[in-house]
Scaffold this motif. Structure first.
Motif, PDB file in Angstrom:
ATOM      1  N   GLN A 116       0.819  -1.212   0.000  1.00 56.80           N
ATOM      2  CA  GLN A 116       0.000   0.000   0.000  1.00 56.80           C
ATOM      3  C   GLN A 116       0.855   1.265   0.000  1.00 56.80           C
ATOM      4  O   GLN A 116       0.537   2.237  -0.687  1.00 56.80           O
ATOM      5  CB  GLN A 116      -0.953  -0.015   1.206  1.00 56.80           C
ATOM      6  N   VAL A 117       1.931   1.233   0.781  1.00 52.36           N
ATOM      7  CA  VAL A 117       2.802   2.407   0.823  1.00 52.36           C
ATOM      8  C   VAL A 117       3.458   2.616  -0.546  1.00 52.36           C
ATOM      9  O   VAL A 117       3.562   3.744  -1.026  1.00 52.36           O
ATOM     10  CB  VAL A 117       3.866   2.257   1.926  1.00 52.36           C
ATOM     11  N   CYS A 118       3.886   1.544  -1.176  1.00 54.82           N
ATOM     12  CA  CYS A 118       4.501   1.650  -2.502  1.00 54.82           C
ATOM     13  C   CYS A 118       3.518   2.224  -3.518  1.00 54.82           C
ATOM     14  O   CYS A 118       3.866   3.091  -4.311  1.00 54.82           O
ATOM     15  CB  CYS A 118       4.999   0.289  -2.981  1.00 54.82           C
ATOM     16  N   LEU A 119       2.279   1.742  -3.483  1.00 56.04           N
ATOM     17  CA  LEU A 119       1.262   2.207  -4.431  1.00 56.04           C
ATOM     18  C   LEU A 119       0.987   3.692  -4.295  1.00 56.04           C
ATOM     19  O   LEU A 119       0.810   4.403  -5.287  1.00 56.04           O
ATOM     20  CB  LEU A 119      -0.050   1.457  -4.202  1.00 56.04           C
ATOM     21  N   SER A 120       0.965   4.171  -3.059  1.00 49.57           N
ATOM     22  CA  SER A 120       0.582   5.560  -2.837  1.00 49.57           C
ATOM     23  C   SER A 120       1.791   6.478  -2.827  1.00 49.57           C
ATOM     24  O   SER A 120       1.736   7.582  -2.311  1.00 49.57           O
ATOM     25  CB  SER A 120      -0.160   5.677  -1.505  1.00 49.57           C
ATOM     26  N   GLY A 121       2.893   5.999  -3.386  1.00 48.94           N
ATOM     27  CA  GLY A 121       4.089   6.840  -3.374  1.00 48.94           C
ATOM     28  C   GLY A 121       4.946   6.612  -4.601  1.00 48.94           C
ATOM     29  O   GLY A 121       4.440   6.414  -5.695  1.00 48.94           O
ATOM     30  N   ASP A 122       6.234   6.571  -4.398  1.00 49.13           N
ATOM     31  CA  ASP A 122       7.174   6.483  -5.517  1.00 49.13           C
ATOM     32  C   ASP A 122       7.595   5.042  -5.811  1.00 49.13           C
ATOM     33  O   ASP A 122       8.635   4.809  -6.399  1.00 49.13           O
ATOM     34  CB  ASP A 122       8.391   7.343  -5.226  1.00 49.13           C
ATOM     35  N   GLY A 123       6.793   4.081  -5.322  1.00 53.75           N
ATOM     36  CA  GLY A 123       7.145   2.689  -5.595  1.00 53.75           C
ATOM     37  C   GLY A 123       8.116   2.095  -4.595  1.00 53.75           C
ATOM     38  O   GLY A 123       8.516   0.942  -4.705  1.00 53.75           O
TER      39      GLY A 123
END
Ligand SMILES: [Mn+2]
Ligand SMILES: [Mn+2]
Ligand SMILES: [Mn+2]
Ligand SMILES: [Mn+2]
Lengths: 219, 219
Positions: B15-22
């Motif tokens: 989820q953190v990757c999706l909502s950010g820079d990967g």
DNA sequence: CAGGTAAATTAGGCTGGACTACAATTCCCA
DNA sequence: TGGGAATTGTAGTCCAGCCTAATTTACCTG
């Protein structure tokens, strides 16, 4: 909050006590839980310190009032979950136990109460096991085994003791799902056989199988 | 079998990757998971050794192919569980997340596939979040925030970013459940306000709220 | 480009829940 | 009634997950 492990221990103690002399032995718990006896001993100390059980070394363990209440909550979650899966997804009684075994630790009591309401406050789960109520009350309906029935007795299949998927599927395939009404047409102890008639169809069971089936008086 | 803890880490990294820079940073994971940064660092090593993530100290972590597959399975279980609870028990979208958060680790993939079938292979959960398919495919439908809409734009409310129970209840109470069709009647950046018309009824939202609502072109 | 700050890692420690190996107890039968 | 077998308890160890405190790294700003 009781951990998943603690819930499993308490539920197992509850079940072993019910099916015996009111006490659970270390070895019984160890084999039921799939852990070593030493592990059980140390956990019993922990549970005792949490006031969930009274533990007398070399003698046995029994649930305290708090332990009994916890056990009933876990059993309630388990059995309502099983019935919910059967009613909503058309799962069969040989499939649901395994799922409920995990879900019983993951569903909240609030969710379980909604499931209870949705199902119309059922009294028994798909295997005929009684469901503890949310107020903590719990009654085991009177019944006897099919093996104890005499010739001519009419019965209704109310509960199954052996809940292995194999036995449950055998019953389904033999036209003996829960609730089946029938009549005993033979019970030969010497031969170790019980024959029942269900909707004109006769089925013969071995004594061991007949002892795993509970019935109430029928018709 | 991945433990409950590992599943939670992997899902959070996803989820953190999706909502950010990967990439996911240690600190982001620590606060999302409610553990200390040191705990995250040591878990990242473990996950790296299990080949679920690639981890570069002081830089960040990202999922491997296997890690991504696991994350999608957990997310699928979560979202289908949420929708199942809404459809069968009439639970509301502000209630189901908490339950699903626990159940996602307790339901088998087999059970989830039956739920999927029962629900008719839905594409989105009660919050509009897309549901990964059992074959591992996953698509995020195009959309924009309500704040980005111009005056006169017709829209359909397709997804909600802020899934706090408070915000979800606010939307319900404002006549803005998922799927609502409406039209933007004002969007004043200076005033920080977006006004929409839904079934003749006008509602004004603050910009922050409008940015938490995703819409697709309507009518 | 040096130094301060924020973020991340390392080190060391703790608890829950498991194991094995060994010691103690109980039970049962000869 | 004594002794062997089965059961139970104890001691020591391990691993997963967490913590705090101290150290290291990276980044930014003067
Ligand atoms: Mn069961
Ligand atoms: Mn059952
Ligand atoms: Mn959710
Ligand atoms: Mn959701």
């Amino acid at each position: 909050m009781a951990s998943l492990t603690v819930e499993n221990y308490i539920k197992t103690i509850f079940q072993v006590c019910l099916s015996g002399d009111g006490q659970a032995a270390t070895g019984q718990l160890a084999s039921a839980l799939g852990v070593s006896p030493g592990t059980v001993t140390s956990m019993l100390k922990t549970l005792s310190e949490s006031n969930l059980v009274t533990y007398t070394p070399y003698e046995g363990v029994r649930l305290t009032h708090a332990g009994n209440a916890l056990a009933l909550r876990v059993v309630r979650r388990h059995r309502l979950t099983e019935l919910f899966l059967v009613k909503t997804l058309n799962m069969t009684w040989d499939e649901v136990h395994e799922e409920a075994e995990h879900m019983e630790h993951a569903v909240s009591d609030r969710l379980i109460d909604r499931i209870d309401e949705f199902l119309g406050r059922p009294e028994a789960d798909p295997h005929g096991d009684p469901i503890p109520r949310s107020d903590g009350s719990f009654e085991i309906p009177a019944s006897r085994t099919l093996a104890e029935c005499g010739v001519g007795d009419k019965f209704r299949l109310s509960r199954v003791i052996d809940q292995s998927p194999e036995f449950l599927r055998f019953l389904s395939n033999s036209g003996l799902p829960l609730g089946t009404a029938g009549q005993v047409v033979a019970n030969r102890i010497e031969a170790g056989i019980v024959t029942v008639s269900v909707e004109g169809q006769e089925t013969t069971l071995g004594r061991a199988a007949a002892e795993k089936i509970l019935v109430t008086p029928g018709r």
